[in-house]
Design an enzyme around this catalytic site. Sequence first.
Site, mmCIF file in Angstrom:
data_model
loop_
_atom_site.group_PDB
_atom_site.id
_atom_site.type_symbol
_atom_site.label_atom_id
_atom_site.label_comp_id
_atom_site.label_asym_id
_atom_site.label_seq_id
_atom_site.Cartn_x
_atom_site.Cartn_y
_atom_site.Cartn_z
ATOM 1 N N LYS A 291 0.835 -1.216 0.000
ATOM 2 C CA LYS A 291 0.000 0.000 0.000
ATOM 3 C C LYS A 291 0.866 1.261 0.000
ATOM 4 O O LYS A 291 0.666 2.162 -0.822
ATOM 5 C CB LYS A 291 -0.901 0.005 1.239
ATOM 6 C CG LYS A 291 -1.582 1.335 1.502
ATOM 7 C CD LYS A 291 -2.436 1.306 2.749
ATOM 8 C CE LYS A 291 -1.740 1.591 4.043
ATOM 9 N NZ LYS A 291 -1.435 2.982 4.353
ATOM 10 N N ASN A 292 1.830 1.313 0.918
ATOM 11 C CA ASN A 292 2.581 2.561 1.070
ATOM 12 C C ASN A 292 3.486 2.850 -0.122
ATOM 13 O O ASN A 292 3.801 4.006 -0.394
ATOM 14 C CB ASN A 292 3.385 2.546 2.378
ATOM 15 C CG ASN A 292 2.472 2.676 3.595
ATOM 16 O OD1 ASN A 292 1.294 3.013 3.457
ATOM 17 N ND2 ASN A 292 3.005 2.387 4.768
ATOM 18 N N CYS B 239 -4.509 8.063 9.383
ATOM 19 C CA CYS B 239 -4.845 7.271 10.568
ATOM 20 C C CYS B 239 -4.723 8.112 11.830
ATOM 21 O O CYS B 239 -3.837 8.950 11.945
ATOM 22 C CB CYS B 239 -3.867 6.098 10.671
ATOM 23 S SG CYS B 239 -4.630 4.515 10.360
ATOM 24 N N ARG C 190 1.319 13.798 13.629
ATOM 25 C CA ARG C 190 1.903 13.669 12.295
ATOM 26 C C ARG C 190 2.164 15.018 11.620
ATOM 27 O O ARG C 190 1.509 15.385 10.640
ATOM 28 C CB ARG C 190 1.024 12.766 11.426
ATOM 29 C CG ARG C 190 0.794 11.431 12.085
ATOM 30 C CD ARG C 190 0.018 10.490 11.228
ATOM 31 N NE ARG C 190 0.863 9.764 10.323
ATOM 32 C CZ ARG C 190 0.453 8.733 9.594
ATOM 33 N NH1 ARG C 190 -0.780 8.326 9.680
ATOM 34 N NH2 ARG C 190 1.263 8.108 8.774
ATOM 35 N N ASP D 138 4.256 -0.183 12.170
ATOM 36 C CA ASP D 138 2.995 -0.705 11.624
ATOM 37 C C ASP D 138 2.707 -2.130 12.088
ATOM 38 O O ASP D 138 1.595 -2.625 11.902
ATOM 39 C CB ASP D 138 3.018 -0.650 10.090
ATOM 40 C CG ASP D 138 2.849 0.769 9.571
ATOM 41 O OD1 ASP D 138 2.500 1.658 10.365
ATOM 42 O OD2 ASP D 138 3.063 1.001 8.369
ATOM 43 N N ARG E 195 -8.852 0.020 4.319
ATOM 44 C CA ARG E 195 -7.910 1.009 3.781
ATOM 45 C C ARG E 195 -6.593 0.349 3.409
ATOM 46 O O ARG E 195 -5.903 0.811 2.504
ATOM 47 C CB ARG E 195 -7.583 2.052 4.865
ATOM 48 C CG ARG E 195 -8.578 3.149 5.062
ATOM 49 C CD ARG E 195 -8.021 4.147 6.057
ATOM 50 N NE ARG E 195 -6.637 4.418 5.719
ATOM 51 C CZ ARG E 195 -5.670 4.661 6.597
ATOM 52 N NH1 ARG E 195 -5.931 4.678 7.873
ATOM 53 N NH2 ARG E 195 -4.444 4.883 6.191
HETATM 54 C C1 UD1 Z 1 4.643 6.389 6.710
HETATM 55 C C2 UD1 Z 1 3.690 5.254 6.445
HETATM 56 C C3 UD1 Z 1 3.121 4.704 7.750
HETATM 57 C C4 UD1 Z 1 4.242 4.333 8.706
HETATM 58 C C5 UD1 Z 1 5.211 5.505 8.882
HETATM 59 C C6 UD1 Z 1 6.440 5.154 9.709
HETATM 60 C C7 UD1 Z 1 2.786 5.908 4.295
HETATM 61 C C8 UD1 Z 1 1.604 6.338 3.515
HETATM 62 N N1 UD1 Z 1 2.601 5.756 5.605
HETATM 63 O O1 UD1 Z 1 3.897 7.431 7.308
HETATM 64 O O2 UD1 Z 1 2.356 3.535 7.456
HETATM 65 O O3 UD1 Z 1 3.703 3.998 9.965
HETATM 66 O O4 UD1 Z 1 5.687 5.954 7.595
HETATM 67 O O5 UD1 Z 1 7.083 4.055 9.161
HETATM 68 O O6 UD1 Z 1 3.839 5.663 3.743
HETATM 69 N N2 UD1 Z 1 7.443 13.588 11.676
HETATM 70 C C9 UD1 Z 1 7.787 14.847 12.116
HETATM 71 N N3 UD1 Z 1 7.795 15.851 11.200
HETATM 72 C C10 UD1 Z 1 7.495 15.655 9.884
HETATM 73 C C11 UD1 Z 1 7.161 14.364 9.451
HETATM 74 C C12 UD1 Z 1 7.143 13.340 10.374
HETATM 75 O O7 UD1 Z 1 8.052 15.068 13.295
HETATM 76 O O8 UD1 Z 1 7.513 16.624 9.123
HETATM 77 C C13 UD1 Z 1 7.405 12.482 12.650
HETATM 78 C C14 UD1 Z 1 5.999 11.906 12.808
HETATM 79 O O9 UD1 Z 1 5.223 12.646 13.699
HETATM 80 C C15 UD1 Z 1 6.316 10.525 13.335
HETATM 81 C C16 UD1 Z 1 7.626 10.183 12.625
HETATM 82 O O10 UD1 Z 1 8.171 11.412 12.179
HETATM 83 O O11 UD1 Z 1 6.539 10.602 14.705
HETATM 84 C C17 UD1 Z 1 7.470 9.242 11.465
HETATM 85 O O12 UD1 Z 1 6.567 9.802 10.546
HETATM 86 P P1 UD1 Z 1 6.714 9.551 8.989
HETATM 87 O O13 UD1 Z 1 7.878 8.670 8.733
HETATM 88 O O14 UD1 Z 1 6.682 10.883 8.321
HETATM 89 O O15 UD1 Z 1 5.397 8.764 8.679
HETATM 90 P P2 UD1 Z 1 4.496 8.914 7.388
HETATM 91 O O16 UD1 Z 1 5.351 9.178 6.202
HETATM 92 O O17 UD1 Z 1 3.364 9.792 7.662
#
Ligand code: UD1
Length: 454
Positions: A32-33, A126, A131, A317, A409
């Site tokens: 999915k991702n 989610c 986030r 995950d 989803r």
């Molecule tokens: C992606 C995956 C999700 C997975 C996650 C971590 C997708 C669609 N989703 O989510 O399934 O659980 O990676 O492996 O690919 N953060 C910040 N600032 C930012 C961005 C992120 O502080 O600008 C923090 C987030 O709050 C979180 C951590 O970084 O604590 C990881 O988030 P991130 O790797 O960005 O997750 P996603 O890309 O949203």
Amino acid sequence: MRKQKKSYLKSQNLKIFGQGKLNGIVQISGAKNSALVLLAASLLTNEKIILENVPFLTDIEKMGNILKNLGVDLVDKNSQLEINPTNISIKELPYELVNGLRASFFCIGALLTKFGEAQVPLPGGCNIGSRPIEEHINGLIALGADIFIEEGIVKAKIRGNKNKLHGTHIKLNCPSVGATETLIMAASLAEGRTTIKNAAREPEVQDLCQMLNKMGAKIYDSGKETIIIDGVNKLSGCTHKVIPDRIEAGTFLIAAAATSSSITVSPVIPHHLEAVTNKLQESGSKITIKGNSISIKGIEIKGVDIETAPFPGFPTDLQAPFTALMTIANGESKITETIFENRMNHIHLLNRMGARISLNKNVAHIKGVKKISGMNLVGSDLRSSAALIIAGIIAKGRSKFYGLEHLDRGYENFELKLKNLGIKIIREINKSTFEKNGYKGKPKSEDLSKLKAA
Ligand code: UD1
């Protein structure tokens, strides 16, 4: 494009008969991702992209609708999507489509670098934490964008009278998957070289880089902590096969361990799951890796500790499914969630089923019990839904699981795959909602499968 009838999902539930055993081979779907970000990356070219092994999920359907709204022509041939972005006409993503799909925000890098401007509402997704997106924004600013956030919309434009972003050095404060992907896409058409330090190393990021390189991008060292991107003038079409979903595969392996079952998951890329298979082995399962398949034989369940971490660490995950496994372990275990601050939504329900878990912020201390009992369960996010279904399979007695809008989803044909492995699980639909939506009489099982397959 294939459509899931989302309006029905809230009126559906799964009836799960507990103390089940799994046996056989489970076919793992495309990730999915990966598929979500590859769809966003298709905005970077004017030529046709053929994406193979795309899973049939509501998140993918949402992303497809976002692309269509931008003018992209999408032809869905089972698990293959033909994406033709030649006629993209607008650069703005409407809130109604973006709401609830965090990955939609990842389009901002592609749209900005290709068209010079983009407007994307702040992302949803989610309910597992705040986030934030500052890593995406700061990186885009460093690449030469002006960014304003007005009324919940992120408005990005290339600074000055330039029509290209420019290469730069970026150091992420945390190795965000989404930010790494946004910035790789933005840098792929920028002028000059970009380096991203502390980049996410997840397989889905590597899959994105592989597809972009097939399209003519010059990206080096994906999967390492520093990624280098030499911007090119144009990206072309390509055919690309989405990697297998390591999280789906891990979920089935954990379900097998939890029920002392023997199954094989295939196709998978075994090293994507190393952190998980190591922990399953430590807990007492026998793991056999052969080519692109992993077999598990659940023998005993010893309590083991896990701490989630960016790849190659234990994936956040799979924290919830692994917690469900640990509820019936011999001995104690400690589960520490380090990535998201609100990813323990399954704990209170597991405790109501008879588990003994004490939760202190993001650390769960589990004292294994001999059995847990079936009950009505409601999933509140994607992965906690999978955890609760595993708990329902382990439990003594029957469970009813609600909240399928989360499950559907991210898991393709989850209950069908469980059924094929021998689990007694039935998707039920509430009759009054069924009739309200234009169907007459008692829903027949073929109507239910129509709804699912529509
Ligand atoms: C992606 C995956 C999700 C997975 C996650 C971590 C997708 C669609 N989703 O989510 O399934 O659980 O990676 O492996 O690919 N953060 C910040 N600032 C930012 C961005 C992120 O502080 O600008 C923090 C987030 O709050 C979180 C951590 O970084 O604590 C990881 O988030 P991130 O790797 O960005 O997750 P996603 O890309 O949203």
